[in-house]
Design a protein around this motif. Structure first.
Motif, short mmCIF file in Angstrom:
data_model
loop_
_atom_site.label_atom_id
_atom_site.label_comp_id
_atom_site.label_asym_id
_atom_site.label_seq_id
_atom_site.Cartn_x
_atom_site.Cartn_y
_atom_site.Cartn_z
N VAL A 526 91.33 -16.08 -59.46
CA VAL A 526 91.05 -17.51 -60.18
C VAL A 526 90.03 -18.36 -59.47
O VAL A 526 90.29 -18.48 -58.09
N ASP A 527 89.03 -18.57 -60.00
CA ASP A 527 88.10 -19.66 -59.61
C ASP A 527 88.67 -20.99 -59.57
O ASP A 527 88.55 -21.60 -60.47
N LEU A 528 89.20 -21.35 -58.42
CA LEU A 528 90.06 -22.66 -58.03
C LEU A 528 89.01 -23.88 -58.40
O LEU A 528 89.64 -24.82 -59.00
N ALA A 529 87.94 -23.76 -57.92
CA ALA A 529 86.86 -24.90 -58.01
C ALA A 529 86.59 -25.16 -59.19
O ALA A 529 86.01 -26.15 -59.37
N ILE A 562 99.97 -16.50 -73.07
CA ILE A 562 100.21 -17.87 -72.52
C ILE A 562 99.75 -17.70 -70.99
O ILE A 562 100.38 -16.78 -70.18
N PRO A 563 98.71 -18.62 -70.68
CA PRO A 563 98.32 -18.49 -69.29
C PRO A 563 99.44 -18.50 -68.11
O PRO A 563 100.15 -19.27 -68.24
N LEU A 593 98.19 -23.23 -63.45
CA LEU A 593 97.83 -23.06 -62.36
C LEU A 593 98.24 -24.18 -61.31
O LEU A 593 98.79 -24.00 -60.22
N GLY A 594 98.46 -25.40 -61.60
CA GLY A 594 99.14 -26.78 -61.00
C GLY A 594 100.45 -26.22 -60.63
O GLY A 594 101.05 -26.54 -59.52
N ARG A 595 101.23 -25.55 -61.45
CA ARG A 595 102.55 -25.44 -61.25
C ARG A 595 102.86 -24.24 -60.18
O ARG A 595 103.60 -24.30 -59.22
N ALA A 596 102.02 -23.11 -60.45
CA ALA A 596 102.00 -22.25 -59.29
C ALA A 596 101.57 -22.79 -57.85
O ALA A 596 102.24 -22.14 -56.88
N THR A 647 88.90 -15.36 -63.20
CA THR A 647 89.09 -16.38 -64.23
C THR A 647 88.71 -17.60 -63.84
O THR A 647 89.17 -18.11 -62.60
N THR A 648 88.35 -18.45 -65.03
CA THR A 648 87.76 -19.89 -64.61
C THR A 648 88.38 -20.61 -65.64
O THR A 648 89.52 -20.33 -66.15
#
Length: 738
Positions: A526-529, A562-563, A593-596, A647-648
């Protein structure tokens, strides 16, 4: 008020400043600054002998009447003013004004109807009360029951009698190093003694455990301490409240409230008693589970990354009174680490499960904490409280409707094997048990068990689930050992649709993890930026600079669309990498993503401390320690991103609708498209400000080792992932360790 006066426990001082006169009010426990020249002048006229209308007229020449009246209302609202004159000495008046009663009446002699319920110091208490001018009778004054202990069985009949005749009464224990006064019970308004008994017992698990092992012995009670000085303290506390109870019929300090005073530390606390709507003495049985309707529930993604219908600050205000070591659903709330970095907030909330079945479970209960995480302190607190409430609502208390039957004889029954999804090989080797991956016995088709009614949202019809699968501590857990209860798919929310939405997302998260983990599939990074989130950017920098850790994420999104993400963080500065993982799923990919990432933060306290270059683990579980001390990312390439395009933020569409009920309906449709039934058990309790749902989707995989046929084997093939092609022995030997 007709004849207002300044309360004797407050000292008003009129001062003059650059902007004119103002008022400072000094009290023992609070101080007020009133920047109002009218109030400053008015305070000097409040003598208890001048009527309100005269006071207004006295200042009407200089100020508008309505402004004078407003200034008086302000002082009344601030609690500075009492009504009516007093002839009591100022020190006496101050004491009674502080308690909100007329000093002239309160200083008279009062009666108390004192009832002996086995208290060892009853006679000494009675003597002390007489010395304080209290007349002890059997028929007049407020009723006070002096008990040997708060849960003494002799109080049951007295409680039922007062519920029948509607009389209020007060409980007290004048012995022990900690004195207990209250609650003052008002039938029909406050909780009753039975409500108190349940909550007190739940919060004294060691004593409850000992009593369960020795049913023929007297109850274990360590409150033995007693000396005349402490009994005198208890008598004084009661004597000070008797006029309040007699004059007003209630006390803001005792009505529905227990007061504890520790005579060793000389500290006191108040503990609110929450009325139990399903209390067998003062409540009514819960309604049998019926059709679940989804009412519209607007939700929004907040600045702290949450997706809820109610903000974290407001939710905390609603829930804070449930945190109480004596009578609370949540026994304590404490930070799990030093979060002064402003990024990695995590809290633990104490909760008590069902009665322990042995020393190991007792130890687990005593040490157990529900974990909460978030981007802010209050979000982490609410998360921890919510999880503790969720656990509390899942405890079996014998007050829910069940049906006893063999599963083929009960329409809509879902047998354990369709829920647990163990393989035949796992059942055959069930003696090989792990802490999280224990394999129960298979349920015979003709074996009757208890079933809990639930509701299929997919087919809009009833279902039945094994009670031992749904409720912690249900008797079938030990009687039959055919399944067990865990928190998978359980969630709390401000509304039931919100709780169902959160529970379904957790099921999707765990399912996505299992499809990846046990096949050791290589997944895109995952491209966090690309999410352009300052919190995420700050977190990755903080991990590397301050913690010596890497931090990345994998995209685990599977066939439901669902992501779902996994966040991974190994140490970079040691051979022992203490690899942390965290998971999250949500229709909004940014929230998922924030939850992970927040879940990785939640696990940081386990590995945060070091000594001599070695980690001092804040965990004792063998499986967890084995993971931390042996797993190296270089040896486990499935923990690293694959070579596929990253993934972006725009790879996955945001599937959230802004309404929890609409989201749930979409989830149900997505599940139905995959041949899955969405079943909901409403575990909410009306005394709590949260709804709690257990969401069950037979076929979705737990992230614990459940290797039976179905999605675990089929979906990776359909998605074109690398897998183990049906060979259990080729599965990842490492299991999810939490």
């Amino acid at each position: 008020m007709r004849l207002p006066r300044v309360r004797a426990d407050h000292l008003p001082v009129r001062l003059t400043g650059p902007a004119g006169d103002y008022l400072v009010v000094v009290g023992e426990t609070r101080h007020l600054l009133v920047e109002d020249p009218i109030a400053a002048e008015l305070a000097g006229l409040l003598d208890g002998a001048t009527e309100t209308a005269q006071l207004v007229e006295a200042l009407a020449g200089r100020y508008p009447r309505r402004d004078v009246a407003a200034a008086l209302r302000r002082l009344i609202r601030l609690g500075v003013v009492a009504d009516g004159p007093t002839t009591a000495p100022v020190e006496v008046a101050a004491a009674w004004d502080a308690r909100g009663v007329d000093p002239d009446v309160a200083q008279q002699s009062w009666d108390v109807s004192l009832v002996d319920a086995g208290a060892p110091d009853f006679a000494l208490l009675e003597s002390n009360l007489l010395g304080l001018g209290v007349k002890v009778t059997q028929a007049a004054g407020p009723i006070v029951v002096v008990a040997a202990g708060l849960t003494d069985g002799r109080l049951d009949a007295f409680n039922r009698a007062r519920l029948a005749d509607g009389q209020g009464w007060t409980l007290m224990r004048p012995h022990g190093s900690t004195l207990l006064l209250g609650p003052h019970f008002l039938p029909g308004e406050t909780g009753c003694w039975d409500c108190l008994r349940v909550r007190w017992t739940e919060n004294t698990p060691v004593i409850a455990y000992l009593d369960s092992l020795r049913p023929l012995e007297p109850p274990a009670d360590p409150a033995r301490a007693s000396i005349p000085a402490t009994v005198a303290i208890a008598a004084g506390m009661l004597a000070a409240e008797l006029p309040v109870l007699a004059m007003t019929g209630r006390s803001p300090r005792l009505t529905g409230r227990l007061v504890t005073f520790d005579t060793v530390t000389l500290t006191g606390e108040g503990h609110d008693l929450v009325r139990q709507p399903h209390c067998p003495s003062c409540g009514s049985p819960p309604e049998p589970g019926g059709r679940i309707a989804l009412e519209p529930t607007p939700v929004a993604v907040s600045a702290d990354g949450g997706s809820r219908s109610t903000g974290a600050e407001e939710m905390y205000r609603r829930l804070a009174h449930h945190v109480d070591r004596c009578l609370g659903v949540v026994t304590r709330l404490e930070p799990m680490e030093d979060y002064r970095n402003g990024l990695t907030y995590s809290f633990g909330a104490g909760h008590n499960f069902a009665l322990p079945r042995g020393p190991a479970m007792l130890r687990t209960n005593l040490r157990g904490l529900s974990g909460g995480k978030g981007r802010t302190e209050v979000q982490a607190k609410v998360s921890a409280i919510g999880e503790a409430v969720e656990r509390y609502c899942g405890v079996w208390r014998g007050d829910r409707t069940t049906e006893n039957a063999a599963w083929p004889d009960l329409p809509g029954a879902v047998p354990p094997r369709d829920l647990l999804l163990f393989s035949d090989a796992q059942y055959a080797a069930r003696e090989q048990r792990g802490h999280f991956h224990r394999v129960p016995r298979q349920l015979a088709d003709d074996q009757p068990i208890e079933w809990t009614p639930a509701w299929s949202l997919t087919h809009d019809e009833p279902r039945h689930l094994p009670a031992a699968y749904c409720w912690y501590g249900h008797p079938d857990l030990t009687r039959l050992d055919v399944c067990g209860a865990d928190s998978n798919g359980c969630a709390a929310g401000a509304t039931l649709p919100e709780a169902i939405s959160q529970g379904f997302c957790e099921l999707v998260e765990r399912d996505s993890v299992a499809l990846w983990w046990y096949h050791r599939s290589r997944m895109p990074g995952v491209d966090l930026a690309s999410f352009e989130d300052p919190w995420i950017d700050g977190l990755t920098g903080f991990y590397r600079r301050e913690l010596g850790r890497a931090l990345w994420a994998l995209d685990l999104t599977a066939d439901l669309g669902i992501p779902a993400f996994a966040a991974i963080s190994p140490r970079l500065d040691r051979a022992v990498e203490d690899v942390l993982v965290g998971f999250g799923a949500h229709p909004d990919p940014a929230v998922a993503l924030g939850r992970a990432l927040a879940e990785v933060n939640q696990f940081l306290p386990m590995v945060a401390r070091s000594s001599g270059g070695r980690t001092r683990y804040a965990v004792q579980d063998r499986e967890t320690l084995d993971w931390f001390t042996t797993v190296r990312v270089a040896d486990q390439p499935w923990l690293r991103p694959s070579d596929a395009p990253m993934t972006t933020a725009t790879t996955h569409a945001d599937l959230s609708s802004g309404d929890a009920a609409a989201d749930v309906k979409r989830f149900v449709d997505l599940a139905a498209g995959a041949g899955l039934d969405v079943i909901v058990l409403d575990q909410s309790r009306p005394d709590l400000e949260l709804s709690v749902a257990r969401v069950v989707v037979p076929g979705l995989r737990h992230f614990w080792r459940r290797l039976g046929p179905g999605r675990l084997w089929d979906v990776p093939v359909r998605l074109g992932r690398t897998g183990t092609a049906g060979d259990e022995t080729a599965m990842n030997p490492l299991s999810v360790f939490f």
